[in-house]
Design a protein around this motif. Structure first.
Motif, mmCIF file in Angstrom:
data_model
loop_
_atom_site.group_PDB
_atom_site.id
_atom_site.type_symbol
_atom_site.label_atom_id
_atom_site.label_comp_id
_atom_site.label_asym_id
_atom_site.label_seq_id
_atom_site.Cartn_x
_atom_site.Cartn_y
_atom_site.Cartn_z
ATOM 1 N N PRO A 62 0.799 -1.232 0.000
ATOM 2 C CA PRO A 62 0.000 0.000 0.000
ATOM 3 C C PRO A 62 0.838 1.292 0.000
ATOM 4 O O PRO A 62 0.388 2.296 0.509
ATOM 5 N N GLU A 63 2.041 1.222 -0.560
ATOM 6 C CA GLU A 63 2.873 2.423 -0.557
ATOM 7 C C GLU A 63 3.034 2.972 -1.965
ATOM 8 O O GLU A 63 2.824 2.259 -2.945
ATOM 9 N N LYS B 204 2.581 -4.757 7.461
ATOM 10 C CA LYS B 204 1.137 -4.983 7.495
ATOM 11 C C LYS B 204 0.554 -4.740 6.107
ATOM 12 O O LYS B 204 0.714 -3.685 5.531
ATOM 13 N N GLN B 205 -0.087 -5.739 5.569
ATOM 14 C CA GLN B 205 -0.730 -5.604 4.263
ATOM 15 C C GLN B 205 -2.215 -5.309 4.473
ATOM 16 O O GLN B 205 -2.842 -5.903 5.342
ATOM 17 N N PRO B 206 -2.786 -4.396 3.702
ATOM 18 C CA PRO B 206 -4.208 -4.127 3.850
ATOM 19 C C PRO B 206 -5.040 -5.299 3.340
ATOM 20 O O PRO B 206 -4.621 -6.005 2.415
ATOM 21 N N THR B 207 -6.188 -5.510 3.949
ATOM 22 C CA THR B 207 -7.087 -6.545 3.455
ATOM 23 C C THR B 207 -7.917 -5.968 2.316
ATOM 24 O O THR B 207 -7.925 -4.750 2.109
ATOM 25 N N TRP B 208 -8.660 -6.821 1.614
ATOM 26 C CA TRP B 208 -9.418 -6.345 0.451
ATOM 27 C C TRP B 208 -10.413 -5.265 0.811
ATOM 28 O O TRP B 208 -10.658 -4.337 0.052
ATOM 29 N N SER B 209 -10.990 -5.352 2.018
ATOM 30 C CA SER B 209 -12.021 -4.378 2.396
ATOM 31 C C SER B 209 -11.403 -3.030 2.763
ATOM 32 O O SER B 209 -12.096 -2.016 2.806
ATOM 33 N N GLU B 210 -10.101 -3.018 3.044
ATOM 34 C CA GLU B 210 -9.448 -1.749 3.394
ATOM 35 C C GLU B 210 -8.935 -1.000 2.169
ATOM 36 O O GLU B 210 -8.598 0.172 2.235
ATOM 37 N N LEU B 211 -8.834 -1.709 1.026
ATOM 38 C CA LEU B 211 -8.308 -1.070 -0.184
ATOM 39 C C LEU B 211 -9.331 -0.095 -0.761
ATOM 40 O O LEU B 211 -10.528 -0.353 -0.734
ATOM 41 N N CYS B 215 -7.429 0.354 -6.186
ATOM 42 C CA CYS B 215 -6.175 0.281 -5.435
ATOM 43 C C CYS B 215 -5.504 1.652 -5.328
ATOM 44 O O CYS B 215 -4.280 1.759 -5.409
ATOM 45 N N VAL B 217 -3.816 4.834 -3.857
ATOM 46 C CA VAL B 217 -3.002 5.106 -2.676
ATOM 47 C C VAL B 217 -2.986 6.618 -2.489
ATOM 48 O O VAL B 217 -2.566 7.343 -3.388
#
Lengths: 310, 294
Positions: A62-63, B204-211, B215, B217
């Protein structure tokens, strides 16, 4: 200290539009070229970036390393997306009174430019969209593991054009993308190299002034794919220009200008011997490459001299 | 995932160091012995210098159907000395398993880093590789240490794959392998023998619901959080007496991490510096030297 005025920190803006922490290989010349291009472009820019090294290394979700609006497109449609953005901006201006001057820029590697994205680039240039296309040419598909592209030079060993008993590696000549772009009769075409920051910046500034499409082809040294030491990035870029292998020139409304016109070219061996991808070449092949380099260099030189005469 | 007699190996290295080749050679040797074997790498978008993983599965009896990454290895091999304090290399290592580390540190010192019922082997593979191969690429050298400690493959079966892969350079590589075999020090790690407990950052990778849609940014320049500084094996050191403050180092830095200080001299930010050496190469007055990381 008279020379103080030419010192680099005073000539270049401190502002970066691509951030540190990107995942490029150590010694990457391509990310350096991106940095110079972005410095010249400034804040009011929208970038449409084709798949390739620069996309992979700058935006690990996410960067993001970008500090300007940036969109990832596929290999084949960076120019099509840029065309759409440019048309959208035009429409905003016409219908909604939007006044900001925003430059639309499409970027891609040599694969995304000369191979996969050539059709959309050609279409966008033909339609006359007001955008800059910047090609970062590292002479193969480095991102996926050094596969040959049509920009890979003759004699270079890649994973899909390997050298061996019956092969000298890439057996075709490098595609002349600048000439292809110039054939669209666009106002500005230029070639540059990642080792010449001020040249890149001045060319991008010129391209920004052009109304309509412009094309900049930047040779970007790739230590991983060229199989050389990571500290030789800048040196190799200079050698590519000084040997005449990659002449730096501009084509403004069809007029050629050779930016670095050397009285005497360095022998191509100086450039070839530093790179692992040319390690297998023998004297005969090197002589063949040398001859070809003279031919191509003189061709550009003649075109540039023809302009002066007029 | 245990599958009868399957031995699972995990290689920790850095891009360009040859962990993938190590795994390939191990699998080729095992196949040469008539066993079943797998070798495959795992890496993200990171490049030369970034931490990478490679995996092996070896089975003497049956074909291997599992295709996933190795999460519970029997053997862990660490190719780069810096990775021990950077990544939890023993993550999932089975009780009774082997940990093999390339390091100049003493075995007693390294024993204090871990807690578990494991065998620890230490070898100074970087020195061996520099001496015999003239490069700090330790993949074949670490194979010698692995063969001695864990014996997953036999030394003799390595010769043919080495020749196939390296051709004329196979001899020097085999020599490095043998030297590592002879100089590897083997000891034990005990449960609770850890002197200092380290914590490792997990991205920490975001989950699908957080994207966000598409996608997107919105956090501009957020790669600044990411430390690329641990990829390097050398760092630049400035000699301010020779420096003319021209700033060419700052201009040619591909990490954009060389900045002018208040006094006008330049320094690199070690958090980002990948140690490429361009600044030292391009400095007109040779005020910059590349120094090996401790």
């Amino acid at each position: 200290m008279e020379t103080l005025s030419i010192y680099a920190p005073k000539l270049v803006t401190n502002k970066e539009y691509i951030a540190s922490g990107h995942r490029a290989c150590s010694g990457c010349g391509e990310v350096l070229a991106v940095r110079y291009v972005c410095k010249a472009l400034g804040r009011n820019t929208i970038i449409s970036n084709a798949t390739g090294c620069m996309e992979i290394i700058s935006t690990p979700l996410p960067e993001t390393a970008w500090e300007v609006p940036w969109i990832h497109t596929l290999f084949e449609n960076a120019s099509a997306v840029a065309s759409g953005i440019e048309s959208g901006l035009k429409s905003l201006k016409r219908k909604h009174g939007y006044t900001k001057e925003v430059k639309v820029v499409a970027m891609g590697g040599d694969g995304a430019t000369a191979d996969i994205g050539l059709q959309s680039l050609s279409g966008a240039m033909e339609r006359g969209h007001d955008f800059i296309y910047v090609c970062y040419d590292n002479e193969a598909y480095m991102n996926t593991g050094i596969q040959r592209s049509s920009e890979t030079p003759f004699g270079a060993s890649t994973t899909t054009a390997p050298s061996g008993k019956n092969s000298l590696g890439q057996h075709t000549q490098k595609k002349n993308m600048a000439a292809i772009a110039a054939a669209h009769n666009i106002a500005y075409v230029a070639t540059s190299c990642s080792s010449y920051p001020f040249d890149i910046m001045s060319k991008v500034e010129k391209a920004m002034k052009v109304k309509g499409p412009s094309y900049i082809h930047i040779l970007s040294v790739c230590p991983t794919g060229w199989r050389c030491a990571s500290n030789l990035t800048i040196k190799l870029g200079r050698l590519a220009v000084e040997t005449g292998i990659f002449p730096m020139y501009e084509i403004e409304n069809g007029k050629y200008t050779l930016n670095i016109d050397l009285p005497k070219l360095r022998p191509v061996e100086d450039y070839l011997k530093l790179q692992g991808r040319f390690r297998h070449l023998d004297k005969d092949i090197t002589a063949e490459i040398q001859e070809k380099v003279f031919d191509e260099y003189n061709k550009v030189k003649r075109l540039a001299a023809g302009n002066k005469a007029k | 995932m245990k599958q009868g007699d399957t031995i699972e190996i995990r290689w920790h290295g850095r891009g360009g160091q040859g962990a993938v080749t190590s795994a390939d050679l191990t699998a080729m040797s095992a196949i040469h012995e008539g066993k079943f074997a797998q070798a495959f790498p795992s890496f993200g978008p990171e490049r030369r210098g970034a931490p990478v993983l490679a995996f092996n599965r070896i089975s003497a009896e049956h074909p291997i159907r599992v295709r996933s990454g190795v999460v519970k290895p029997d053997i862990v091999v660490v190719l780069d000395p810096g990775l021990v304090t950077l990544i939890n290399v023993v993550d999932g290592l089975k009780p009774g398993g082997c940990l093999i580390v390339n390091s100049t540190r003493s075995i007693e010192d390294l024993q204090g880093e871990f807690s578990g019922d494991w065998t620890l082997a230490v070898v100074d593979a970087s020195s061996i590789a520099r001496e015999l191969l003239r490069v700090n690429i330790v993949n074949t050298t670490m194979l010698g240490a692995m063969i001695k400690t864990a014996g997953a493959i036999k030394m003799d079966s390595l010769t043919e794959p080495l020749e196939e892969k390296f051709g004329a350079r196979a001899k020097a590589n085999l020599e490095a392998c043998h030297k590592a075999f002879d100089t590897t020090v083997i000891g034990k790690i005990t449960v609770g023998g850890q002197k200092k407990v380290r914590t490792f950052a997990v991205a920490k990778q975001p989950t699908w619901s957080e994207l966000l849609v598409g996608c997107a940014v919105t956090d501009v320049g957020s790669t600044k959080r990411f430390c690329t500084g641990d990829w390097k094996s050398q760092h630049p050191v400035w000699d301010d007496k020779k420096c003319i403050k021209c700033g060419i180092c700052s201009l040619f830095c591909p990490e954009f991490c060389i900045n002018q200080q208040k006094d006008g001299y330049f320094r690199s930010n070690d958090f980002y510096c990948k140690g490429c050496g361009i600044c030292a190469q391009e400095c007109w007055t040779q005020a910059i030297k590349m120094v090996e990381e401790a």
